[in-house]
Design a protein around this motif. Sequence first.
Motif, PDB file in Angstrom:
ATOM      1  N   LEU A  60      16.540   2.083  -4.016  1.00  0.00           N
ATOM      2  CA  LEU A  60      16.544   0.897  -4.868  1.00  0.00           C
ATOM      3  C   LEU A  60      17.023   1.267  -6.274  1.00  0.00           C
ATOM      4  O   LEU A  60      16.508   2.203  -6.884  1.00  0.00           O
ATOM      5  N   SER A  61      18.024   0.582  -6.762  1.00  0.00           N
ATOM      6  CA  SER A  61      18.530   0.737  -8.133  1.00  0.00           C
ATOM      7  C   SER A  61      18.786   2.186  -8.535  1.00  0.00           C
ATOM      8  O   SER A  61      18.341   2.633  -9.604  1.00  0.00           O
ATOM      9  N   PRO A  62      19.510   2.950  -7.722  1.00  0.00           N
ATOM     10  CA  PRO A  62      19.773   4.352  -8.100  1.00  0.00           C
ATOM     11  C   PRO A  62      20.657   4.484  -9.333  1.00  0.00           C
ATOM     12  O   PRO A  62      20.650   5.531  -9.994  1.00  0.00           O
ATOM     13  N   GLU A  63      21.402   3.422  -9.668  1.00  0.00           N
ATOM     14  CA  GLU A  63      22.300   3.509 -10.816  1.00  0.00           C
ATOM     15  C   GLU A  63      21.552   3.736 -12.127  1.00  0.00           C
ATOM     16  O   GLU A  63      22.133   4.184 -13.119  1.00  0.00           O
ATOM     17  N   LYS A  64      20.243   3.440 -12.148  1.00  0.00           N
ATOM     18  CA  LYS A  64      19.470   3.586 -13.378  1.00  0.00           C
ATOM     19  C   LYS A  64      19.205   5.041 -13.738  1.00  0.00           C
ATOM     20  O   LYS A  64      19.047   5.364 -14.922  1.00  0.00           O
ATOM     21  N   THR A  65      19.150   5.905 -12.739  1.00  0.00           N
ATOM     22  CA  THR A  65      18.764   7.295 -13.009  1.00  0.00           C
ATOM     23  C   THR A  65      19.709   8.338 -12.431  1.00  0.00           C
ATOM     24  O   THR A  65      19.532   9.534 -12.684  1.00  0.00           O
ATOM     25  N   ILE A  66      20.705   7.936 -11.663  1.00  0.00           N
ATOM     26  CA  ILE A  66      21.531   8.938 -10.990  1.00  0.00           C
ATOM     27  C   ILE A  66      22.422   9.704 -11.962  1.00  0.00           C
ATOM     28  O   ILE A  66      22.742  10.881 -11.725  1.00  0.00           O
ATOM     29  N   GLY A  67      22.825   9.094 -13.085  1.00  0.00           N
ATOM     30  CA  GLY A  67      23.687   9.774 -14.048  1.00  0.00           C
ATOM     31  C   GLY A  67      23.094  11.080 -14.550  1.00  0.00           C
ATOM     32  O   GLY A  67      23.742  12.140 -14.459  1.00  0.00           O
ATOM     33  N   PRO A  68      21.870  11.070 -15.088  1.00  0.00           N
ATOM     34  CA  PRO A  68      21.258  12.333 -15.533  1.00  0.00           C
ATOM     35  C   PRO A  68      21.091  13.346 -14.405  1.00  0.00           C
ATOM     36  O   PRO A  68      21.206  14.549 -14.638  1.00  0.00           O
ATOM     37  N   MET A  69      20.819  12.866 -13.179  1.00  0.00           N
ATOM     38  CA  MET A  69      20.704  13.792 -12.041  1.00  0.00           C
ATOM     39  C   MET A  69      22.027  14.505 -11.786  1.00  0.00           C
ATOM     40  O   MET A  69      22.067  15.714 -11.545  1.00  0.00           O
ATOM     41  N   MET A  70      23.116  13.746 -11.846  1.00  0.00           N
ATOM     42  CA  MET A  70      24.430  14.330 -11.612  1.00  0.00           C
ATOM     43  C   MET A  70      24.785  15.320 -12.718  1.00  0.00           C
ATOM     44  O   MET A  70      25.334  16.394 -12.463  1.00  0.00           O
ATOM     45  N   LEU A  71      24.448  14.987 -13.950  1.00  0.00           N
ATOM     46  CA  LEU A  71      24.716  15.886 -15.070  1.00  0.00           C
ATOM     47  C   LEU A  71      23.907  17.165 -14.938  1.00  0.00           C
ATOM     48  O   LEU A  71      24.419  18.269 -15.156  1.00  0.00           O
ATOM     49  N   ALA A  72      22.647  17.030 -14.534  1.00  0.00           N
ATOM     50  CA  ALA A  72      21.773  18.200 -14.399  1.00  0.00           C
ATOM     51  C   ALA A  72      22.262  19.143 -13.306  1.00  0.00           C
ATOM     52  O   ALA A  72      21.987  20.351 -13.347  1.00  0.00           O
ATOM     53  N   ALA A  73      22.988  18.626 -12.332  1.00  0.00           N
ATOM     54  CA  ALA A  73      23.499  19.461 -11.248  1.00  0.00           C
ATOM     55  C   ALA A  73      24.583  20.419 -11.715  1.00  0.00           C
ATOM     56  O   ALA A  73      24.863  21.417 -11.050  1.00  0.00           O
ATOM     57  N   ARG A  74      25.246  20.117 -12.830  1.00  0.00           N
ATOM     58  CA  ARG A  74      26.315  20.955 -13.403  1.00  0.00           C
ATOM     59  C   ARG A  74      27.341  21.328 -12.326  1.00  0.00           C
ATOM     60  O   ARG A  74      27.611  22.492 -12.079  1.00  0.00           O
ATOM     61  N   PRO A  75      27.937  20.338 -11.682  1.00  0.00           N
ATOM     62  CA  PRO A  75      28.791  20.636 -10.527  1.00  0.00           C
ATOM     63  C   PRO A  75      30.188  21.119 -10.889  1.00  0.00           C
ATOM     64  O   PRO A  75      30.719  20.810 -11.955  1.00  0.00           O
ATOM     65  N   ASP A  76      30.755  21.856  -9.947  1.00  0.00           N
ATOM     66  CA  ASP A  76      32.167  22.204 -10.008  1.00  0.00           C
ATOM     67  C   ASP A  76      33.000  21.222  -9.196  1.00  0.00           C
ATOM     68  O   ASP A  76      34.214  21.122  -9.393  1.00  0.00           O
ATOM     69  N   ALA A  77      32.364  20.549  -8.240  1.00  0.00           N
ATOM     70  CA  ALA A  77      33.039  19.549  -7.412  1.00  0.00           C
ATOM     71  C   ALA A  77      31.984  18.576  -6.905  1.00  0.00           C
ATOM     72  O   ALA A  77      30.809  18.939  -6.742  1.00  0.00           O
ATOM     73  N   ILE A  78      32.412  17.339  -6.654  1.00  0.00           N
ATOM     74  CA  ILE A  78      31.488  16.284  -6.226  1.00  0.00           C
ATOM     75  C   ILE A  78      32.026  15.626  -4.966  1.00  0.00           C
ATOM     76  O   ILE A  78      33.201  15.233  -4.909  1.00  0.00           O
ATOM     77  N   HIS A  79      31.152  15.498  -3.963  1.00  0.00           N
ATOM     78  CA  HIS A  79      31.541  14.809  -2.726  1.00  0.00           C
ATOM     79  C   HIS A  79      30.560  13.700  -2.433  1.00  0.00           C
ATOM     80  O   HIS A  79      29.335  13.908  -2.445  1.00  0.00           O
ATOM     81  N   LEU A  80      31.085  12.510  -2.156  1.00  0.00           N
ATOM     82  CA  LEU A  80      30.271  11.352  -1.800  1.00  0.00           C
ATOM     83  C   LEU A  80      30.351  11.161  -0.286  1.00  0.00           C
ATOM     84  O   LEU A  80      31.390  10.780   0.238  1.00  0.00           O
ATOM     85  N   TRP A  81      29.242  11.425   0.397  1.00  0.00           N
ATOM     86  CA  TRP A  81      29.233  11.358   1.853  1.00  0.00           C
ATOM     87  C   TRP A  81      29.200   9.928   2.376  1.00  0.00           C
ATOM     88  O   TRP A  81      29.735   9.650   3.447  1.00  0.00           O
ATOM     89  N   THR A  82      28.554   9.036   1.652  1.00  0.00           N
ATOM     90  CA  THR A  82      28.319   7.683   2.156  1.00  0.00           C
ATOM     91  C   THR A  82      28.612   6.647   1.079  1.00  0.00           C
ATOM     92  O   THR A  82      28.630   6.956  -0.122  1.00  0.00           O
ATOM     93  N   ALA A  83      28.788   5.411   1.531  1.00  0.00           N
ATOM     94  CA  ALA A  83      29.094   4.308   0.614  1.00  0.00           C
ATOM     95  C   ALA A  83      27.942   3.322   0.523  1.00  0.00           C
ATOM     96  O   ALA A  83      28.156   2.124   0.374  1.00  0.00           O
ATOM     97  N   GLY A  84      26.705   3.835   0.617  1.00  0.00           N
ATOM     98  CA  GLY A  84      25.524   3.001   0.418  1.00  0.00           C
ATOM     99  C   GLY A  84      25.156   2.932  -1.054  1.00  0.00           C
ATOM    100  O   GLY A  84      25.955   3.323  -1.930  1.00  0.00           O
ATOM    101  N   PRO A  85      23.955   2.471  -1.390  1.00  0.00           N
ATOM    102  CA  PRO A  85      23.577   2.308  -2.803  1.00  0.00           C
ATOM    103  C   PRO A  85      23.699   3.580  -3.638  1.00  0.00           C
ATOM    104  O   PRO A  85      24.146   3.524  -4.788  1.00  0.00           O
ATOM    105  N   VAL A  86      23.303   4.727  -3.080  1.00  0.00           N
ATOM    106  CA  VAL A  86      23.384   5.977  -3.840  1.00  0.00           C
ATOM    107  C   VAL A  86      24.845   6.365  -4.056  1.00  0.00           C
ATOM    108  O   VAL A  86      25.260   6.714  -5.168  1.00  0.00           O
ATOM    109  N   GLY A  87      25.632   6.306  -2.985  1.00  0.00           N
ATOM    110  CA  GLY A  87      27.048   6.632  -3.104  1.00  0.00           C
ATOM    111  C   GLY A  87      27.778   5.705  -4.058  1.00  0.00           C
ATOM    112  O   GLY A  87      28.614   6.157  -4.870  1.00  0.00           O
ATOM    113  N   VAL A  88      27.483   4.415  -3.986  1.00  0.00           N
ATOM    114  CA  VAL A  88      28.150   3.447  -4.868  1.00  0.00           C
ATOM    115  C   VAL A  88      27.775   3.691  -6.325  1.00  0.00           C
ATOM    116  O   VAL A  88      28.634   3.628  -7.221  1.00  0.00           O
TER     117      VAL A  88
END
Length: 352
Positions: A60-88
């Motif tokens: 539910l409403s992952p867009e509210k908190t997913i940004g900081p999670m992605m930043l904290a991951a410090r990725p070299d590459a990003i892959h979106l496996w699915t097109a559900g709420p988290v992926g979107v």
Amino acid sequence: MLLRILAVTDLWHPTVNGTVRMIEQIDRQLEIMGHEVVVIGPRRFQTIPFPGDSEVIVALSPEKTIGPMMLAARPDAIHLWTAGPVGVAARNILGRRNIPFTSSYVTKSPEYMQARFGVPMAKTFATLHVFHKISRCLMVPSDGIIDELKARGFGNNLRLWQAGTDAELFRPREKGFLDLPRPIHLNVGRVTIEKNLEAFLRLDLPGSKLVVGDGPERARLQKQFPAVHFVGVKQGEELAKYYAAADVFVFPSRTDTLGLVMMESLAAGVPVAAFPVTGPNEVIADGGAGVLDEDLGKAIEAARKIDPAHCRAYAMRFSWARSARDFLANLAPLKGSVAAQERPGDAPDLLN
């Protein structure tokens, strides 16, 4: 060069299905190579059960908190496996900031949404087109699915990326694990309407029918077909023993992108019977390890005659190690990213 890879998915534990197993295997192989995988799944957020299938959870409403999670991951590459709420939610952040990512098409969600809820496939395809349009590489598990997506207007970012199988776990074993009348006809997978299990269960076959798996259709099908053996979800060694003890694997689905369970069955030395549709067409092809026919009963009868040793030999072409190498080659490294061991103290400010 070793990478930290951010994997974003709407399907993850505790759900048990082919997509989750696929992600697990790819992550495992990447980590064997020395790469690090960070997974953002639905349990990182508040969730609700998926309508009509309580074993699947929806964020539910992952867009509210997913940004900081992605930043904290410090990725070299990003892959979106699915097109559900988290992926979107992840895709929208990346799109707004023009950050490269890759994506995958591993489930036939338009067919599923139509079968379960009556949503027109054209509507779901339109949503998926928008989702994947800016992906640097849309990984697809078969040539048949690539053709289908091209016919739907998907672009030049489509790349073939084939899955594998665990030939160490899924291997020929003693048949005595199951004490049932033979021949034993097996199906493994989610017990849902889009899997078309009734096409298998209503057939008049000798011996026994066995279904390994669970889902919202199980109670109804158990009542409708009381002679069928439903044993629920099995995993690991126990699942491998069920595969190996069967005589024929029956795959009645017409809506799979590939069908990992078919490859696992072949690795266990068990031939496959299926309809000649996308998924079975790619797994079985002309290899003689299974039989495809619009008359599923005929396919099953013919598959019983196939040499188990040939099935095993055929399955050895499906390697998770090779699949992970291809996956890695398809990734789109972020600008300025470096190998994990060479990373400077301050991570690139990718998401702000």
